[in-house]
Design a protein around this motif. Structure first.
Motif, PDB file in Angstrom:
ATOM      1  N   GLY A  10       0.826  -1.206   0.000  1.00  0.00           N
ATOM      2  CA  GLY A  10       0.000   0.000   0.000  1.00  0.00           C
ATOM      3  C   GLY A  10       0.859   1.254   0.000  1.00  0.00           C
ATOM      4  N   MET A  11       1.974   1.194   0.734  1.00  0.00           N
ATOM      5  CA  MET A  11       2.847   2.361   0.796  1.00  0.00           C
ATOM      6  C   MET A  11       3.473   2.615  -0.565  1.00  0.00           C
ATOM      7  SD  MET A  11       5.985   3.146   3.369  1.00  0.00           S
ATOM      8  CE  MET A  11       5.314   2.360   4.797  1.00  0.00           C
ATOM      9  N   LYS A  12       3.886   1.539  -1.223  1.00  0.00           N
ATOM     10  CA  LYS A  12       4.482   1.664  -2.559  1.00  0.00           C
ATOM     11  C   LYS A  12       3.510   2.372  -3.501  1.00  0.00           C
ATOM     12  CE  LYS A  12       7.410  -1.536  -4.844  1.00  0.00           C
ATOM     13  NZ  LYS A  12       7.646  -2.869  -5.392  1.00  0.00           N
ATOM     14  N   TRP A  13       2.244   1.956  -3.444  1.00  0.00           N
ATOM     15  CA  TRP A  13       1.244   2.556  -4.324  1.00  0.00           C
ATOM     16  C   TRP A  13       1.053   4.036  -4.008  1.00  0.00           C
ATOM     17  CZ3 TRP A  13      -3.408  -1.414  -4.445  1.00  0.00           C
ATOM     18  CH2 TRP A  13      -2.936  -2.633  -4.959  1.00  0.00           C
TER      19      TRP A  13
ATOM     20  N   GLY B  59      14.588  -9.576 -13.164  1.00  0.00           N
ATOM     21  CA  GLY B  59      13.701  -9.625 -12.012  1.00  0.00           C
ATOM     22  C   GLY B  59      13.900  -8.423 -11.114  1.00  0.00           C
ATOM     23  N   GLU B  60      15.030  -7.737 -11.272  1.00  0.00           N
ATOM     24  CA  GLU B  60      15.253  -6.478 -10.558  1.00  0.00           C
ATOM     25  C   GLU B  60      14.369  -5.448 -11.214  1.00  0.00           C
ATOM     26  OE1 GLU B  60      16.903  -2.912  -8.916  1.00  0.00           O
ATOM     27  OE2 GLU B  60      16.532  -3.326 -11.018  1.00  0.00           O
ATOM     28  N   GLU B  61      13.625  -4.689 -10.427  1.00  0.00           N
ATOM     29  CA  GLU B  61      12.525  -3.922 -11.030  1.00  0.00           C
ATOM     30  C   GLU B  61      12.980  -2.920 -12.079  1.00  0.00           C
ATOM     31  OE1 GLU B  61      10.321  -1.946  -8.028  1.00  0.00           O
ATOM     32  OE2 GLU B  61      11.999  -0.765  -7.293  1.00  0.00           O
ATOM     33  N   THR B  62      14.106  -2.228 -11.844  1.00  0.00           N
ATOM     34  CA  THR B  62      14.491  -1.223 -12.840  1.00  0.00           C
ATOM     35  C   THR B  62      15.085  -1.873 -14.080  1.00  0.00           C
ATOM     36  OG1 THR B  62      16.608  -0.892 -11.715  1.00  0.00           O
ATOM     37  CG2 THR B  62      14.830   0.622 -11.177  1.00  0.00           C
ATOM     38  N   ALA B  63      15.782  -2.998 -13.903  1.00  0.00           N
ATOM     39  CA  ALA B  63      16.289  -3.720 -15.071  1.00  0.00           C
ATOM     40  C   ALA B  63      15.121  -4.246 -15.885  1.00  0.00           C
ATOM     41  CB  ALA B  63      17.191  -4.866 -14.636  1.00  0.00           C
ATOM     42  N   LEU B  64      14.087  -4.672 -15.175  1.00  0.00           N
ATOM     43  CA  LEU B  64      12.887  -5.149 -15.852  1.00  0.00           C
ATOM     44  C   LEU B  64      12.286  -4.021 -16.701  1.00  0.00           C
ATOM     45  CD1 LEU B  64      10.130  -7.252 -14.176  1.00  0.00           C
ATOM     46  CD2 LEU B  64       9.517  -5.336 -15.605  1.00  0.00           C
ATOM     47  N   LEU B  65      12.282  -2.823 -16.138  1.00  0.00           N
ATOM     48  CA  LEU B  65      11.716  -1.694 -16.891  1.00  0.00           C
ATOM     49  C   LEU B  65      12.557  -1.398 -18.127  1.00  0.00           C
ATOM     50  CD1 LEU B  65      10.744   0.695 -13.959  1.00  0.00           C
ATOM     51  CD2 LEU B  65       9.274  -0.836 -15.257  1.00  0.00           C
TER      52      LEU B  65
ATOM     53  N   PRO C  17      11.069   4.048  -9.422  1.00  0.00           N
ATOM     54  CA  PRO C  17      10.040   3.805 -10.438  1.00  0.00           C
ATOM     55  C   PRO C  17       8.715   4.495 -10.115  1.00  0.00           C
ATOM     56  CG  PRO C  17      11.190   1.776  -9.943  1.00  0.00           C
ATOM     57  CD  PRO C  17      11.700   2.805  -8.968  1.00  0.00           C
ATOM     58  N   ALA C  18       8.398   4.618  -8.835  1.00  0.00           N
ATOM     59  CA  ALA C  18       7.113   5.248  -8.495  1.00  0.00           C
ATOM     60  C   ALA C  18       7.067   6.688  -8.990  1.00  0.00           C
ATOM     61  CB  ALA C  18       6.897   5.218  -6.988  1.00  0.00           C
ATOM     62  N   VAL C  19       8.206   7.299  -9.236  1.00  0.00           N
ATOM     63  CA  VAL C  19       8.250   8.672  -9.742  1.00  0.00           C
ATOM     64  C   VAL C  19       8.586   8.700 -11.224  1.00  0.00           C
ATOM     65  CG1 VAL C  19       9.355  10.911  -9.503  1.00  0.00           C
ATOM     66  CG2 VAL C  19       8.923   9.504  -7.478  1.00  0.00           C
ATOM     67  N   ALA C  20       9.629   7.975 -11.601  1.00  0.00           N
ATOM     68  CA  ALA C  20      10.021   7.915 -13.007  1.00  0.00           C
ATOM     69  C   ALA C  20      10.423   6.487 -13.322  1.00  0.00           C
ATOM     70  CB  ALA C  20      11.164   8.881 -13.293  1.00  0.00           C
ATOM     71  N   GLY C  21       9.468   5.719 -13.792  1.00  0.00           N
ATOM     72  CA  GLY C  21       9.735   4.313 -14.075  1.00  0.00           C
ATOM     73  C   GLY C  21       9.701   4.046 -15.558  1.00  0.00           C
TER      74      GLY C  21
ATOM     75  N   ALA D 244       9.836   6.821 -18.204  1.00  0.00           N
ATOM     76  CA  ALA D 244      10.025   7.973 -17.321  1.00  0.00           C
ATOM     77  C   ALA D 244       8.717   8.438 -16.680  1.00  0.00           C
ATOM     78  CB  ALA D 244      10.699   9.121 -18.058  1.00  0.00           C
ATOM     79  N   SER D 245       7.766   7.534 -16.562  1.00  0.00           N
ATOM     80  CA  SER D 245       6.484   7.878 -15.933  1.00  0.00           C
ATOM     81  C   SER D 245       6.318   7.088 -14.640  1.00  0.00           C
ATOM     82  CB  SER D 245       5.337   7.545 -16.893  1.00  0.00           C
ATOM     83  OG  SER D 245       5.498   8.273 -18.078  1.00  0.00           O
ATOM     84  N   PRO D 246       5.460   7.563 -13.749  1.00  0.00           N
ATOM     85  CA  PRO D 246       5.262   6.844 -12.485  1.00  0.00           C
ATOM     86  C   PRO D 246       4.818   5.403 -12.731  1.00  0.00           C
ATOM     87  CG  PRO D 246       4.290   9.015 -12.362  1.00  0.00           C
ATOM     88  CD  PRO D 246       4.720   8.828 -13.786  1.00  0.00           C
ATOM     89  N   THR D 247       5.477   4.491 -12.085  1.00  0.00           N
ATOM     90  CA  THR D 247       5.238   3.077 -12.350  1.00  0.00           C
ATOM     91  C   THR D 247       5.270   2.305 -11.034  1.00  0.00           C
ATOM     92  OG1 THR D 247       6.394   3.319 -14.445  1.00  0.00           O
ATOM     93  CG2 THR D 247       6.063   1.072 -13.656  1.00  0.00           C
ATOM     94  N   VAL D 248       4.314   1.387 -10.901  1.00  0.00           N
ATOM     95  CA  VAL D 248       4.356   0.474  -9.756  1.00  0.00           C
ATOM     96  C   VAL D 248       4.777  -0.884 -10.274  1.00  0.00           C
ATOM     97  CG1 VAL D 248       2.927  -0.788  -8.124  1.00  0.00           C
ATOM     98  CG2 VAL D 248       2.680   1.683  -8.331  1.00  0.00           C
ATOM     99  N   VAL D 249       5.796  -1.449  -9.653  1.00  0.00           N
ATOM    100  CA  VAL D 249       6.224  -2.798 -10.021  1.00  0.00           C
ATOM    101  C   VAL D 249       5.930  -3.707  -8.834  1.00  0.00           C
ATOM    102  CG1 VAL D 249       8.127  -4.211 -10.869  1.00  0.00           C
ATOM    103  CG2 VAL D 249       8.084  -1.777 -11.385  1.00  0.00           C
ATOM    104  N   ASN D 250       5.084  -4.717  -9.057  1.00  0.00           N
ATOM    105  CA  ASN D 250       4.713  -5.642  -7.984  1.00  0.00           C
ATOM    106  C   ASN D 250       4.865  -7.077  -8.433  1.00  0.00           C
ATOM    107  OD1 ASN D 250       2.250  -3.516  -6.506  1.00  0.00           O
ATOM    108  ND2 ASN D 250       4.032  -4.381  -5.509  1.00  0.00           N
ATOM    109  N   ASN D 251       5.104  -7.926  -7.475  1.00  0.00           N
ATOM    110  CA  ASN D 251       5.229  -9.346  -7.742  1.00  0.00           C
ATOM    111  C   ASN D 251       3.864  -9.968  -8.047  1.00  0.00           C
ATOM    112  OD1 ASN D 251       5.110 -12.221  -6.082  1.00  0.00           O
ATOM    113  ND2 ASN D 251       6.899 -11.984  -7.378  1.00  0.00           N
ATOM    114  N   VAL D 252       3.884 -11.083  -8.760  1.00  0.00           N
ATOM    115  CA  VAL D 252       2.646 -11.772  -9.139  1.00  0.00           C
ATOM    116  C   VAL D 252       1.808 -12.106  -7.909  1.00  0.00           C
ATOM    117  CG1 VAL D 252       1.767 -13.942 -10.085  1.00  0.00           C
ATOM    118  CG2 VAL D 252       3.627 -12.754 -11.236  1.00  0.00           C
TER     119      VAL D 252
END
Lengths: 814, 191, 439
Positions: free
Chosen positions: C65-68, C175-181, C198-202, C205-213
């Motif tokens: 929730g905090m990430k979002w 699997g590392e979130e920024t490498a994934l992006l 990523p939550a700011v520039a993912g 370069a847009s806000p992005t949430v990366v979450n596990n399945v």
């Protein structure tokens, strides 16, 4: 451009917020956003680094610069973490954590590094070597097998890559992408196999040499310098590049009276830390066949002569032709040498026939250069960087003034809008994310007058700049049109010549009707100022403006015609009896044939040259002069900035042009003019810029493009940066990175002329033809572009045509 | 005892000396009798690998180490058709100025490939300055039976590393043939 | 369900005929509250997830929730949700079964999450080596689209959403979130410099949430059943249920869904205990990137904080169990070989450190290590730990010091004797290898 100096360059910079942090127990106040590593530098604390470079975006890949930051659990890369207000940082000097972290990274860096320092060109000036000494372990613990790659591979014909030595700092790849805009090299593979590599294309970037200089190890080397020397052999001298009007600060390294290499200097106001490959690699010409002694013509043949003999003959010949001599200086002189010519022409030869332009020029341009450019200073590089919009007219910065290109690209990345008036959007323009305003050669003035509202509005913003290239000389009415545009928009403007010496020679008065410091020949006050400076009576100065190069050539031909009509027995006195020619390149002059026949038929020709040329071959007296490494002087950049440089390798037997002219004055029994660079510079400096009224350029009507008929097209052309220029001779590896010569036409023009993609095109005039492969380009209809002076494409020589002329176009024989 | 007349006392010294051990070394007639000490610093030698390739890689470290600035080296690239040393680089120009050399041996210590060593040759006198600047061909060690003179290819299938690990012991027939062919060509050209 | 601690939620209907079909999912209440949840205020959805205490199931355990809530609102930029389905951790096998058996729960979670973070574009980045789940999620997305859950104006709520299923190209680093992006953008998969996060520039370069399945899959159940229900599972700090994938030398390796706070001893019981005639040697709570534990830790609750206290980490929550036939040296060498192969090369400690450590371990495996190297390796691991660019380096530096703590003698034995001589490769095999092929 204005004739007054800038007073506001410093004051309009936005206020910067300053923050204070603590590094190693000492407070340091820096602008907000300053990286820790930079702040530490300011305090004299050197944190090791490899990937960090102040002009590249941080990447934090090498981890050599780890420092301890209070409140952070892990050591932080100081190259990528800005110093915060109140932040407490401990570097290796005070922190065990930082120290062990740095030492650990250094140990890792060395395990796969071949340690072939004895054969490595970087050995002795290698950041890895130095930092291994300062933070590395005395002995290696690694006993395993090092990763191996085949030794160097060519990423271009000039640049060699030794992948074993690479520490994957990505400086080169980031430079190629972020600065040059030529991302032809990239990191490939992963893990310990990660390596720099190219795709299908080689790394043929005009700025590729910079990657060698910023490589923190010896992974990138040049064919030219490979194994030729070691840093401790070299004597380094700061110099200024002689190749174009960008005015790069450089470092020339020589050994045993041979230049071994040249590197970019560090001048944040001009070239930052970069230069182009031409400036870096094109110096072997300095060591090619030189003129060793004076030559005189005897029985039609040139023979060696002593200086006194040659000077005697030259002085006598020139004295006999006093008032009937023309001086062609070429665009490669230093400002001081140019000033010596300007003075010698007026005082020694009693003529105002002096022209620095060994290229296509016009009277309109003469007026413009005399009235607006001479002695002025305009927008500088920094202002290009902060300009909201820049309009390029008759200028292709990547090819014609590469440092302007780098600055504009940097500016464009930060938001500057670049517009270019040209027949097509060149690669350079695309890399600057620029917009093309389509303009057929010949049509520039009209286009400037009819600039669309959007572009005009962009140029109306404060700080906008218009850059007018030297090719505007072949565009009728372009200068007047630009003045109108400047009035309409209030934009700043600058004129950008191609050669390094042109701007200085204009300031020094090497134009007909123009005395030094922008003084009009016809102005009484100006005449008096100059006459008193030169110790002569104002009446001794030529009364009217003299001949340009074109007029000189025409006059010699007219004389020759008159002489042949006059017949043998009549005493014929030509209007022009002698020519004094400095470094002039006949192939740069439109109608080079006519120029050369003029040289043949002029009664007396004195040539001051460094190397044998087509001019020296026709001269009656040849006087050898110093090349750029043997003399000091100054070039003046397109901004009007003086770029003084010192002598690299003093040669007691080689004289500057100014010294030779002074010797000639002696032999002509004239007062000896100043001959030392310092004296010339002081004299010119004391003179100052002209404050009085100037020549107002004639209001030349705007020209418009020719209308080609069927099977014809309008010729568009400019030089590639790397071409057949004589100052690039002797360096085949650099030549290997030239862009291939192609003909560019639009698809519709191609279809209309029966040309298909992949075929060859024959471009011809009555003089000759050029046949090259076609590259279909999105561009104006019925326009054909080809490089001006590339292999298989020497437009001036082969076609005898200038941009804007109409040429024939057909499918070439396959 | 009565004093001998001065003349006789002088001859007495001469006479007694005739029975003392002779210290004079008969140089150059008997120089072999008095070899230099084992660690004597004599004229330099540029060594070769056992197949005749040069050990010098043109790194100039000797020149850098030299306190008398007596050494001049210029490196160059081994090209595909002209190989002087294993690896990439070789010493194209190698000069030692024996008017400057102080025989300190720092150059020997600096040499990373053991290319430069010192011999026991101390006869370094000559009648012009030029002659005392020794060129590479003056300094190169003699070719033994197992060697053929560079340039020639490396032993097929070996690397630079094999040379340094001492895996090469003599010139192979391929190398001999290559050098022989070259020498023939050269003599042909001279003719 | 009485008598068992297992709490099948995500896995409840995996024994249906076709649990992956939309019909199966809907028959168990799937998508039933979707419209309702899409009509609630996005901030309320974020608040619900925050209150539930759901923590990321990808390994780091960051509160979801905090990430979002870090995603800036009204910034005029598009927002993106990226589901990290690049499950490549050695020993981890939970996301792939979830995608195979319950893809619609994932998709419903994607829809709800996108609504919460105001994203109209979601990407599911699935590990390239596993074509089955890629096909199945593709199919599920198509079904959901046909049913009107994805696309324009979902269920008449005016919400638009597009979901793209993207197959990776086979790199653990992705699997590392920024490498994934980076990989998703078509670049070479290497981690990015943070900040910006990523939550700011993912992505782009847009806000992005990366979450596990597994994280995203848990979302619809929380929304449907409420915070109280969810907090009924697990502990105060680690609430909720978790899909435990037990593997290794156990009788019944497999997926067991149970609340956080269950102990390894209990999970071992469900998995049928250590295989016949053998005893536990060591186990890892979540993939090869966490330090190993021994039988002493079997009663430690499997929660994020208890595992840290025990000297390990919960990681992906996929326990690997090894019995006494296993050579620790060989196990560690295998993992290090994996990390060496998967190191992206960007930063020095990871690139060179894994190269060096693997080389030394391979010597140990050959039985000719040097004594000083046993401790030297710990130093090398410390030279990587905390100094690499991303967590891959830390992961690579983890196994060896942990192993040395409990099994030092095995490494010193390997100085003179190859581990293969001490531990029969065939004895450690779970599935007997074909004759002649040694482990």
């Amino acid at each position: 451009m204005s004739t007054t100096s800038h007073e506001a360059t410093g004051s309009d910079t936005p206020t910067v917020k300053m923050i204070t942090g603590t590094i190693d127990g000492t407070d340091v106040t820096v602008p907000e956003g300053t990286m820790i590593i930079r702040a530490a530098e300011l305090m004299g604390v050197e944190v090791p680094r490899f990937c960090d470079h102040p002009l590249l975006d941080p990447v934090a890949a090498c981890r050599a610069c780890l420092v301890e930051v209070e409140g952070m659990p892990k050591p932080q890369p100081s190259c990528a973490v800005p110093l915060g207000d109140g932040m407490t940082v401990q570097t290796q000097l005070t922190s065990e954590v930082a120290d062990t972290a740095q030492k650990g990274v250094m140990e890792f860096l060395l395990i796969n590094h071949p340690l072939d320092c004895p054969v490595c060109d970087k050995g002795g000036e290698c950041p890895l070597q130095n930092q291994a000494m300062s933070v590395g372990r005395p002995e290696s613990r690694f006993t395993g097998q090092k990763r191996e790659f085949p030794k160097p591979i060519n990423v271009s014909s000039e640049i060699l890559l030794d992948r074993e030595r690479c520490v994957s700092c990505a400086r080169c790849t980031r430079f190629a992408e972020q600065i040059a805009g030529d991302p032809f090299i990239a990191l490939l593979e992963r893990g310990a196999q990660q390596q720099v590599g190219t795709g299908e294309e080689p790394f043929d970037s005009y700025f590729s040499g910079n990657t060698i200089q910023i490589c923190p190890v010896g992974a990138l080397t040049s064919e030219e310098y490979r194994f030729r020397s070691r840093p401790f052999d070299l004597v380094s001298v700061p110099t200024t590049c002689e190749h174009c009007a960008s005015g790069c600060s450089m470092r020339t390294d020589y050994r045993h009276e041979n230049v071994m290499r040249r590197q970019s200097g560090d001048d944040p106001e001009v070239n930052e830390e970069w230069n182009c490959d031409k400036g870096r690699f094109a110096f072997p010409y300095l060591q090619l066949e030189r003129l060793a002694t004076p030559l005189v013509r005897e029985n039609g043949q040139l023979r060696r002569a002593s200086w006194p003999e040659a000077l005697r003959i030259a002085a006598d010949g020139l004295a006999a032709a006093r008032g009937r001599t023309s001086v062609l200086t070429g665009g490669r002189l230093t400002m001081e040498d140019a000033y010596a010519y300007a003075r010698f022409a007026r005082v020694g030869l009693g003529t105002d026939d002096i022209d620095l332009r060994a290229r296509a020029a016009s009277d309109e341009e003469t007026d413009f250069l005399s009235g607006e450019v001479a002695g002025s200073c305009g927008p500088v590089y920094r202002e290009l960087e902060s300009a909201p919009a820049v309009l390029l007219a008759a200028l292709e910065p990547e090819e014609e003034s590469p440092i302007i290109y780098l600055r504009l690209r940097k500016a464009a990345r930060a938001g500057t809008k670049v517009f270019s008036l040209g027949p097509f959007a060149s690669q350079g323009l695309e890399k600057m994310a620029g917009s093309l305003v389509e303009c057929v050669p010949g049509d520039l003035a009209t286009q400037l007058d009819q600039l669309d509202d959007e572009t005009a509005a962009a140029l109306s913003q404060p700080g906008a700049v218009i850059l007018l290239g030297e090719r505007a000389a072949t565009e009728p009415g372009a200068f007047a049109a630009m003045s109108r545009l400047v009035q309409r928009t209030g934009a700043e403007w600058a004129w950008v010549p191609r050669r390094a010496g042109e701007r200085g020679a204009i300031d020094a008065g090497c134009l007909p009707g123009l005395l030094p410091g922008g003084r009009p020949l016809t102005d009484e006050t100006a005449r008096q100022e100059i006459a008193s400076l030169w110790g002569i009576d104002p009446d001794e100065l030529p009364a009217t403006a003299g001949r340009s190069l074109a007029a000189t050539v025409a006059q010699i031909h007219a004389d020759a015609k008159a002489a042949s009509e006059a017949g043998e027995e009549e005493e014929f006195s030509p209007e022009l009896a002698a020519l004094l020619v400095a470094g002039v390149e006949p192939d740069d002059i439109p109608n080079a044939d006519q120029f050369l026949t003029a040289l043949d038929s002029v009664p007396f020709l004195v040539s001051l040259e460094t190397r044998p040329s087509e001019v020296t071959a026709r001269a009656d007296v040849v006087l050898p002069v110093a090349v750029v490494t043997e003399k000091s002087g100054a070039f003046v950049t397109w901004e009007g900035r003086r770029r003084p440089f010192g002598t690299v390798m003093p040669q007691p037997t080689s004289f500057t042009d100014a010294v030779v002219l002074a010797l000639l004055s002696d032999y002509m029994d004239l007062a000896t003019p100043p001959r030392e660079v310092d004296d010339l510079r002081t004299e010119l400096g004391n003179l100052g810029a002209w404050q009085g009224s100037r020549v107002s350029p004639a209001d030349v009507p705007a020209g418009s493009a020719q209308q080609p008929g069927s099977g014809e097209a309008v010729l568009a052309s400019w030089r590639y940066l790397l071409d057949l220029g004589t100052m690039q001779e002797g360096e085949p590896h650099l030549a290997g990175t030239r862009k291939p010569a192609v003909v560019r036409i639009s698809a519709a023009t191609a279809a209309a002329n029966g040309v298909e993609a992949g075929s060859r095109v024959r471009v011809s005039t009555d003089t000759g033809a050029i046949t090259l492969p076609v590259e279909l380009t999105e561009m104006a209809e019925n326009v054909v572009w080809l490089p001006l002076n590339s292999p298989d494409s020497q437009v001036l020589v082969s076609l005898g045509a200038l941009p804007g002329d109409t040429v024939r176009l057909e499918r070439g024989d396959v | 005892m009565a004093e001998l007349p001065p003349a006789l006392s002088g001859f007495w010294v001469t006479f007694s000396t005739m029975f003392k051990k002779v210290n004079t070394e008969q140089y150059p007639e008997e120089k072999d009798k008095y070899p230099p000490e084992p660690r004597f610093h004599g004229r330099h030698q540029l060594n070769r690998h056992p197949d005749g390739l040069e050990k010098c890689i043109g790194c100039e470290l000797c020149a850098w180490a030299c306190p008398a600035d007596a050494i001049l080296v210029q490196g160059a690239d081994n090209s595909t058709d002209q190989r002087f040393s294993p690896g990439e680089r070789y010493g194209r120009v190698y000069q030692i100025n024996y008017l400057r050399c102080i025989f300190c041996g720092l150059c020997i210590e600096a040499c990373p490939t053991r290319a430069l060593t010192m011999t026991h040759d101390y006869e370094l006198a000559d009648n012009s300055r030029e002659k005392l600047i020794y060129e590479k061909e003056d300094l190169l060690g003699p070719l033994t039976q197992n060697m053929v003179s560079a340039p020639h290819e490396m032993v097929p299938g070996t690397t630079e590393k094999d040379y340094y690990e001492g895996k090469i012991t003599e010139a192979t027939p391929e190398q001999r043939a290559e050098v022989a062919a070259r020498t023939d060509e050269e003599s042909e050209a001279v003719r | 369900m009485s008598g068992t601690k297992l709490t099948p939620v995500i896995t409840e209907y995996w024994d249906d005929a076709k649990p992956w079909s939309i019909d199966s999912y809907r028959s168990h209440g799937g998508y039933s509250t979707l419209k309702q949840s899409l009509e609630t205020d996005p901030d309320d959805v974020i608040a619900t997830i925050k209150d539930s205490g759901l923590r990321g199931r990808g390994g780091a355990g960051f509160p979801t929730g905090m990430k979002w809530s870090f995603v800036p609102q009204n910034d005029g930029k598009p927002h993106y949700l990226v589901v990290n389905a690049d499950e490549s951790e050695p020993g981890a096998c939970k996301d792939i079964p979830i995608m195979l058996a319950n893809p619609h729960a994932l998709i419903e979670g994607v829809i709800m999450t996108c609504h919460a973070i105001r994203a109209h574009h979601a990407f599911i980045y699935i590990r390239g080596e596993v074509p089955h789940p890629i096909r199945r999620v593709h199919q599920a997305v198509a079904e959901a689209r046909a049913a009107g859950f994805i696309g324009k104006n979902i269920l008449g709520t005016g919400i638009d959403l597009d979901v793209v299923v993207h197959g990776g190209a086979g790199a653990y680093i992705c699997g590392e979130e920024t490498a994934l992006l980076d990989s998703l953008e078509g670049l070479r998969g290497q981690p990015r410099l943070k900040p910006p996060f990523p939550a700011v520039a993912g992505l782009y370069a847009s806000p992005t949430v990366v979450n596990n399945v597994e994280t995203i899959t848990s979302v619809p159940y929380i929304i449907r059943n409420g915070v109280e229900w969810y907090r009924g599972f697990g502990t105060e700090k680690s609430p909720g249920f978790k899909v435990w994938a037990v593997s290794g030398h156990v009788r019944r390796p497999g997926i067991y869904e149970a609340p956080l706070g269950i102990t390894m001893r209990e999970l071992l019981d469900y998995a049928g205990g250590i295989r016949e005639g053998h005893e536990l040697k060591f186990w890892l709570p979540g993939g090869s990137s966490v330090p190993m534990l021994t039988a002493d830790h079997l009663d430690t609750p499997l929660t994020y904080e208890d595992m840290v206290e025990a000297g390990s980490m919960l990681g992906t929550g996929t326990p690997m169990v090894f019995d006494e036939t296993t050579s620790v040296v060989k196990a560690i060498t295998r993992w290090l070989e994996f990390y060496k192969h998967e190191s992206c090369g960007k930063c020095t400690p990871c690139r060179e450190g894994t190269y060096w450590i693997t080389g030394t371990l391979e010597k140990f495996q050959g039985g000719f290590g040097q004594e000083k190297e046993v401790d030297e390796l710990v130093e090398l691991c410390n030279q990587i730990m905390g100094r690499s660019f991303c967590a891959l380096g830390d992961a690579a530096a983890t196994p060896y010091p942990g192993a040395l703590k409990y099994f030092r003698s095995e490494f010193t034995d390997a100085l003179t004797q190859p581990p293969d001589d001490l531990f029969s490769p065939s004895a450690t095999m779970v599935i007997p290898s074909p004759a002649g092929v040694a482990g």
